[in-house]
Design an enzyme around this catalytic site. Structure first.
Site, mmCIF file in Angstrom:
data_model
loop_
_atom_site.group_PDB
_atom_site.id
_atom_site.type_symbol
_atom_site.label_atom_id
_atom_site.label_comp_id
_atom_site.label_asym_id
_atom_site.label_seq_id
_atom_site.Cartn_x
_atom_site.Cartn_y
_atom_site.Cartn_z
ATOM 1 N N ASP A 1 23.095 -9.706 -60.129
ATOM 2 C CA ASP A 1 24.331 -9.011 -60.493
ATOM 3 C C ASP A 1 25.514 -9.906 -60.144
ATOM 4 O O ASP A 1 25.954 -9.956 -59.002
ATOM 5 C CB ASP A 1 24.400 -7.667 -59.736
ATOM 6 C CG ASP A 1 25.717 -6.926 -59.999
ATOM 7 O OD1 ASP A 1 26.436 -7.318 -60.941
ATOM 8 O OD2 ASP A 1 25.985 -5.949 -59.272
ATOM 9 N N LYS B 1 32.159 -11.026 -59.364
ATOM 10 C CA LYS B 1 32.203 -10.858 -57.912
ATOM 11 C C LYS B 1 32.771 -12.115 -57.252
ATOM 12 O O LYS B 1 32.656 -13.205 -57.805
ATOM 13 C CB LYS B 1 30.779 -10.638 -57.372
ATOM 14 C CG LYS B 1 30.183 -9.283 -57.670
ATOM 15 C CD LYS B 1 28.789 -9.155 -57.082
ATOM 16 C CE LYS B 1 28.184 -7.795 -57.386
ATOM 17 N NZ LYS B 1 28.883 -6.673 -56.760
ATOM 18 N N LYS C 1 16.635 0.987 -60.266
ATOM 19 C CA LYS C 1 17.587 0.009 -60.811
ATOM 20 C C LYS C 1 17.011 -1.389 -60.601
ATOM 21 O O LYS C 1 16.727 -1.791 -59.474
ATOM 22 C CB LYS C 1 18.939 0.143 -60.096
ATOM 23 C CG LYS C 1 19.915 -1.030 -60.355
ATOM 24 C CD LYS C 1 21.257 -0.853 -59.620
ATOM 25 C CE LYS C 1 22.125 -2.117 -59.724
ATOM 26 N NZ LYS C 1 23.420 -1.999 -59.022
ATOM 27 N N ARG D 1 24.931 1.973 -62.647
ATOM 28 C CA ARG D 1 25.003 3.341 -63.176
ATOM 29 C C ARG D 1 24.869 3.346 -64.686
ATOM 30 O O ARG D 1 24.410 4.323 -65.272
ATOM 31 C CB ARG D 1 26.302 4.015 -62.695
ATOM 32 C CG ARG D 1 27.558 3.374 -63.201
ATOM 33 C CD ARG D 1 28.785 3.756 -62.383
ATOM 34 N NE ARG D 1 28.846 3.036 -61.105
ATOM 35 C CZ ARG D 1 29.787 3.225 -60.183
ATOM 36 N NH1 ARG D 1 30.736 4.114 -60.387
ATOM 37 N NH2 ARG D 1 29.772 2.541 -59.055
ATOM 38 N N GLU E 1 27.591 -1.756 -62.995
ATOM 39 C CA GLU E 1 26.591 -1.833 -64.060
ATOM 40 C C GLU E 1 25.332 -1.018 -63.768
ATOM 41 O O GLU E 1 24.646 -0.598 -64.690
ATOM 42 C CB GLU E 1 26.212 -3.305 -64.310
ATOM 43 C CG GLU E 1 25.132 -3.894 -63.412
ATOM 44 C CD GLU E 1 25.479 -3.895 -61.924
ATOM 45 O OE1 GLU E 1 26.682 -3.869 -61.597
ATOM 46 O OE2 GLU E 1 24.546 -3.898 -61.102
ATOM 47 N N ASP F 1 31.260 -4.574 -63.168
ATOM 48 C CA ASP F 1 30.427 -4.688 -61.970
ATOM 49 C C ASP F 1 29.804 -3.336 -61.574
ATOM 50 O O ASP F 1 28.919 -3.284 -60.732
ATOM 51 C CB ASP F 1 31.266 -5.257 -60.815
ATOM 52 C CG ASP F 1 30.420 -5.809 -59.682
ATOM 53 O OD1 ASP F 1 29.194 -5.925 -59.876
ATOM 54 O OD2 ASP F 1 30.986 -6.132 -58.625
ATOM 55 N N ASP G 1 19.443 -7.051 -56.147
ATOM 56 C CA ASP G 1 19.954 -5.880 -56.843
ATOM 57 C C ASP G 1 18.873 -5.186 -57.691
ATOM 58 O O ASP G 1 19.151 -4.238 -58.402
ATOM 59 C CB ASP G 1 21.170 -6.273 -57.699
ATOM 60 C CG ASP G 1 22.173 -5.149 -57.867
ATOM 61 O OD1 ASP G 1 22.143 -4.197 -57.053
ATOM 62 O OD2 ASP G 1 22.966 -5.206 -58.819
HETATM 63 N N1 BES Z 1 24.942 -4.068 -56.865
HETATM 64 C C1 BES Z 1 26.261 -3.664 -56.552
HETATM 65 C C2 BES Z 1 26.332 -2.856 -55.251
HETATM 66 C C3 BES Z 1 26.040 -3.601 -53.982
HETATM 67 C C4 BES Z 1 27.053 -4.158 -53.242
HETATM 68 C C5 BES Z 1 24.750 -3.683 -53.492
HETATM 69 C C6 BES Z 1 26.788 -4.809 -52.052
HETATM 70 C C7 BES Z 1 24.489 -4.323 -52.298
HETATM 71 C C8 BES Z 1 25.513 -4.885 -51.580
HETATM 72 C C9 BES Z 1 26.835 -2.793 -57.657
HETATM 73 O O1 BES Z 1 26.418 -3.131 -58.928
HETATM 74 C C10 BES Z 1 28.311 -2.979 -57.616
HETATM 75 O O2 BES Z 1 28.755 -4.066 -57.874
HETATM 76 N N2 BES Z 1 29.045 -1.920 -57.312
HETATM 77 C C11 BES Z 1 30.452 -1.992 -57.227
HETATM 78 C C12 BES Z 1 31.020 -0.794 -57.906
HETATM 79 C C13 BES Z 1 32.517 -0.836 -58.096
HETATM 80 C C14 BES Z 1 32.881 -1.906 -59.087
HETATM 81 C C15 BES Z 1 33.001 0.503 -58.554
HETATM 82 C C16 BES Z 1 30.839 -2.017 -55.750
HETATM 83 O O3 BES Z 1 30.180 -1.343 -54.951
HETATM 84 O O4 BES Z 1 31.755 -2.758 -55.405
HETATM 85 ZN ZN ZN Z 2 24.588 -4.032 -59.084
HETATM 86 MN MN MN Z 3 27.596 -4.653 -59.769
#
Ligand code: BES
Ligand code: ZN
Ligand code: MN
Length: 492
Positions: A265, A272, A260, A346, A344, A342, A283
């Site tokens: 992000d 966020k 990825k 996946r 994204e 967010d 990310d």
């Molecule tokens: N890149 C983030 C995950 C992340 C969070 C990496 C904190 C490192 C530190 C990912 O794209 C994300 O935002 N995931 C969300 C998913 C949710 C919206 C279902 C998350 O983990 O909050």
């Molecule tokens: Zn992300």
């Molecule tokens: Mn995200």
């Protein structure tokens, strides 16, 4: 990597060096090589150990003044009472390298008595990890205030082919990790999808690999509506980069590594919160890990075929960005309701996993900073490891263990799938807060077809927001070591 690593077969006691590092276990004994070094110190090492001023606890250090020649300084570093492994040797050597950087000695020689191949590899990795710095965007330090950066690290080892092979492997992985770390540390306005193309081109040229790049037009042609939905909010060209290393038989199925590569992000329309958002430059760590692994593999030249695939873009808020409720279609025809923009990673990985099938993987492993939930669950201590093929999962877990990048197995039971059922599409891209890392992995599985697959959630391990002692806060180099170990195991 700015550090040069060297091997020495000489006697440590007869070596001139500004800093001799001696790595010792808990409650060390004055063995013959230490007695020889101590002659130059007037017996200070033996007295220090006898007085219990140095006990060899993990991360313990003690600096002794050396002589006018031979070792000018001697740094004792403890490695504790745990077994000697690649990871423990790496940690102790990294602690030493950080001290050497602070002292400004410019060079260090490292002795770990009775080091085996694993320890030698760990020492090379540790020297690189502890001296790593990202200085590209800072003004140079004024000459008179400058301390020498650690430019050379020499590891004492036996004069054998086995020791040299381990040393070379350590250097190869260290070089790979340096690439991954630099890409991770680079701000989002410097590390862009085009940076992955440039770095990929350099790796391909250095090691005779094939490079393929897909942009927006090519991805549209491939029907990658899932990946492209993430990229529709940024004017930057998204890039899908493929590196092919052919070390095995023409028809041998490759190991496929997938990453990825979100250069930033923001969360998109599901934006966020502001605090800590700057960390989202990391990310792209999965993609950085793939690039680093390909560099290491190019140096190691294992007799296998390896394909590295990264998907890179930036998740932005804009008038053209994908919206909650939109339905997009991935390249395998499945439709996805975007509940949260967010989630994204996946969406990008979905199309990469479909794309991977054309290489007929013997095994495919993806790495992604995929979920905040894995940070809550495992912290910086372990990579979340998911997969439906138990033998593939086991191989990845042991690869991670050898690499000193521990993973922990996570379940992917069918019961959790209900959480990602949609009313309007085949799937939705989030399943709520509960079991967030698991529903993310189950989402990915919908795009895996016909090959063993393992997913690594490295959100808690690819970088650290705190100083971990042996390495400063920032990028860790994970999962480069795991990727390389999987490939090496596949070659055996
Ligand atoms: N890149 C983030 C995950 C992340 C969070 C990496 C904190 C490192 C530190 C990912 O794209 C994300 O935002 N995931 C969300 C998913 C949710 C919206 C279902 C998350 O983990 O909050
Ligand atoms: Zn992300
Ligand atoms: Mn995200």
């Amino acid at each position: 990597m700015s550090l040069s690593l060297h091997a020495s077969y000489a006697s440590p006691a007869d070596t001139d060096t500004p800093l001799l590092v001696v790595i010792l276990p808990q409650n060390p004994l004055m063995t013959a090589p230490l007695v020889a070094i101590d002659a130059n110190l007037g017996g200070a090492m033996a007295r220090t150990i006898a007085r219990r001023d140095f006990r060899g606890a993990r991360d313990e250090t003690l600096l002794l003044v050396g002589g006018d020649s031979g070792a000018l300084r001697v740094l004792l570093v403890g490695r504790g009472s745990v077994a000697l492994t690649r990871a423990t040797a790496r940690r102790a050597t990294a602690i030493a390298a950080r001290q050497a950087v602070k002292l400004g000695t410019g060079a260090m020689h490292v002795l770990l008595p009775d080091a085996d191949g694993e320890a030698i590899e760990g020492m090379a990795l540790g020297a690189a990890a502890g001296s790593w710095e990202y200085r590209d965007l800072r003004a140079p330090v004024a000459e008179k205030e400058q301390r020498a950066t650690l430019a050379n690290a020499t590891i004492f080892m036996s004069d054998s082919d086995a020791a040299r092979t381990s040393f070379d492997a350590g250097v190869a992985v260290a070089e790979g990790q340096a690439i991954a770390k630099r890409l991770g540390m680079m701000p989002g306005n410097y590390c862009t999808p085009d940076t992955f193309v440039e770095v990929g081109r350099e790796i391909a040229a250095r090691h005779g690999m094939t490079l393929t790049v897909l942009g927006r037009a090519e991805m549209t042609h491939e029907g990658m509506g899932s990946f492209l939905s993430v990229a529709q909010g940024t004017p930057e060209e998204p890039k899908l980069v493929v590196l092919e290393y052919r070390g095995g038989a023409v028809d041998a199925q490759p190991v496929v590594l997938i990453g990825k590569g979100l250069c930033f992000d923001s969360g998109g329309i599901s934006i966020k919160p502001a605090p800590d958002m700057e960390w989202m430059k990391y990310d792209m760590s999965g993609a950085g890990g793939v690039m680093g692994a390909m560099e290491a593999i190019g140096r190691l030249k294992p007799p296998v075929n390896v394909v590295g695939i990264i998907g890179s873009t930036t998740n932005m808020v804009s008038g053209t960005a994908v919206k909650p409720g939109d339905v997009v279609r991935a390249s395998n025809g499945k439709t996805i309701e975007v509940i949260n923009t967010d989630a994204e990673g996946r969406l990008v990985l979905a199309d990469l996993l479909v794309f991977a099938k054309r290489f007929h993987p013997a095994i495919a492993i993806d790495a992604a900073t995929l979920t905040g939930a894995i940070v809550i669950g495992l912290g910086s201590g372990a990579v979340g490891v998911f997969g439906s093929d138990q033998s593939a999962v086991d191989r990845v877990l042991s690869a991670g263990e050898r690499a000193g990048e521990r993973g922990w197995p996570m379940p992917m039971w069918d019961e959790y799938k209900d959480q990602i059922k949609s009313e309007v599409a085949d799937l939705k891209n989030t399943g709520g807060r509960a079991a967030g890392s698991i529903t993310a992995a189950l989402f990915l599985q919908e795009f895996v077809d016909g090959y063993p697959w393992v997913h690594l959630d490295v959100a808690g391990t690819a970088y650290s927001q705190t100083d971990l002692g042996w390495i400063p806060k920032g990028p860790t180099g994970t999962p480069v070591g795991t990727f390389v170990e999987i490939v090496r195991a596949h070659a055996r």
